[in-house]
Write an enzyme that holds these catalytic residues in place. Structure first.
Site, mmCIF file in Angstrom:
data_model
loop_
_atom_site.group_PDB
_atom_site.id
_atom_site.type_symbol
_atom_site.label_atom_id
_atom_site.label_comp_id
_atom_site.label_asym_id
_atom_site.label_seq_id
_atom_site.Cartn_x
_atom_site.Cartn_y
_atom_site.Cartn_z
ATOM 1 N N GLN A 51 -0.700 0.885 7.806
ATOM 2 C CA GLN A 51 -1.491 1.486 9.066
ATOM 3 C C GLN A 51 -2.797 1.109 9.262
ATOM 4 O O GLN A 51 -2.965 1.280 10.496
ATOM 5 C CB GLN A 51 -1.515 2.986 8.717
ATOM 6 C CG GLN A 51 0.082 3.646 8.520
ATOM 7 C CD GLN A 51 0.154 5.121 8.211
ATOM 8 O OE1 GLN A 51 -0.057 5.460 6.785
ATOM 9 N NE2 GLN A 51 -0.073 5.982 8.984
ATOM 10 N N CYS A 91 2.591 12.006 11.495
ATOM 11 C CA CYS A 91 2.220 10.723 11.109
ATOM 12 C C CYS A 91 0.669 10.497 11.776
ATOM 13 O O CYS A 91 0.734 10.516 12.737
ATOM 14 C CB CYS A 91 3.292 9.744 11.264
ATOM 15 S SG CYS A 91 2.813 7.994 10.855
ATOM 16 N N LEU A 92 -0.114 9.806 10.781
ATOM 17 C CA LEU A 92 -1.393 9.560 11.530
ATOM 18 C C LEU A 92 -0.997 8.124 12.580
ATOM 19 O O LEU A 92 -2.100 8.262 13.536
ATOM 20 C CB LEU A 92 -2.392 9.077 10.531
ATOM 21 C CG LEU A 92 -2.899 10.094 9.304
ATOM 22 C CD1 LEU A 92 -3.658 9.598 8.069
ATOM 23 C CD2 LEU A 92 -3.698 11.168 10.147
ATOM 24 N N GLU A 134 5.674 6.924 3.280
ATOM 25 C CA GLU A 134 4.816 5.699 3.078
ATOM 26 C C GLU A 134 5.288 4.389 2.857
ATOM 27 O O GLU A 134 5.176 3.459 3.110
ATOM 28 C CB GLU A 134 3.462 6.004 1.888
ATOM 29 C CG GLU A 134 2.820 7.345 2.013
ATOM 30 C CD GLU A 134 2.260 7.534 3.410
ATOM 31 O OE1 GLU A 134 2.283 6.516 4.167
ATOM 32 O OE2 GLU A 134 2.144 8.851 3.723
ATOM 33 N N HIS A 137 6.737 2.859 5.770
ATOM 34 C CA HIS A 137 5.669 2.018 6.546
ATOM 35 C C HIS A 137 5.644 0.736 5.691
ATOM 36 O O HIS A 137 5.351 -0.217 6.682
ATOM 37 C CB HIS A 137 4.152 2.643 6.306
ATOM 38 C CG HIS A 137 4.105 3.795 7.299
ATOM 39 N ND1 HIS A 137 3.883 3.791 8.632
ATOM 40 C CD2 HIS A 137 3.459 4.977 6.885
ATOM 41 C CE1 HIS A 137 3.511 5.021 9.221
ATOM 42 N NE2 HIS A 137 3.300 5.774 8.215
#
Ligand code: GNR
Ligand code: NI
Length: 170
Positions: A51, A91-92, A134, A137
């Site tokens: 990210q 989610c950021l 995570e 990701h």
């Protein structure tokens, strides 16, 4: 310490498959500290290196209310999964959107900690959900990939429009 810039959907860099960490050294520990600072500042309960455009297999999480239960997982591998849990996920990298996602309720995961020691952790509930989110990701996968094509497209269009408007005002 530094707060790092978080990539946002549909940035193609979020689709990168991250590479295993070869050595756990002081350089990596600086990155780990920056990931925690960025996650706590956001605020979020987890953050994957992907990210922040660093494509190493590394994630941080802290799902505690008091923000006193930090975990760093280097080269995480899920060994066992069991049960089903549905969580309203955010989610950021997809700011402002929350949708139900189905995950394993219990997991057993193996990883290296910040000293390079091998750890096996059995966990459940929100920590298990966050670790699965995570690890996705690190494999270039986002929670919106579990939604219908129509929902994902609607979220993408709205985020792109917001970003265009932010650019005009700035
Ligand atoms: O802050 C976050 N909240 C969250 C809520 C439910 C399920 C997963 C998450 S992870 C997210 C932070 C983030 O984007 N991590 O990648
Ligand atoms: Ni996320």
């Amino acid at each position: 310490m530094a707060i790092l810039k978080i990539l946002e959907f549909p940035d193609p860099r979020l689709r990168t498959h991250a590479t295993p960490v070869a050595v756990v050294d002081d350089g990596l520990r600086v990155l780990i500290d920056d990931l925690f600072e960025t996650m706590y500042a956001a605020p979020g309960i987890g953050l994957a290196a992907t990210q922040v455009d660093v494509h190493k297999r590394l994630l941080v999480t802290d799902v505690s209310v008091d923000k006193d239960a930090p975990y760093v997982l280097i080269n995480p591998e899920i060994l066992e999964k069991d049960g089903v849990i549905v969580t309203d996920e955010g989610c950021l990298s997809v700011p402002g959107y929350y949708e139900e996602v189905e995950r394993a309720e219990h997991i057993k995961v193996r990883f290296l900690d910040r000293d390079g020691a091998e750890i096996e952790l059995e966990t459940e509930g929100l920590l298990a959900v966050c670790i699965q989110h995570e690890i996705d990701h690190l494999n270039g996968r986002l929670f919106v990939d579990y939604l219908s094509e129509a929902k994902r497209l609607r979220i993408r269009k709205k985020l792109e429009k917001e970003r265009r408007q932010a650019a005009v005002v700035a």
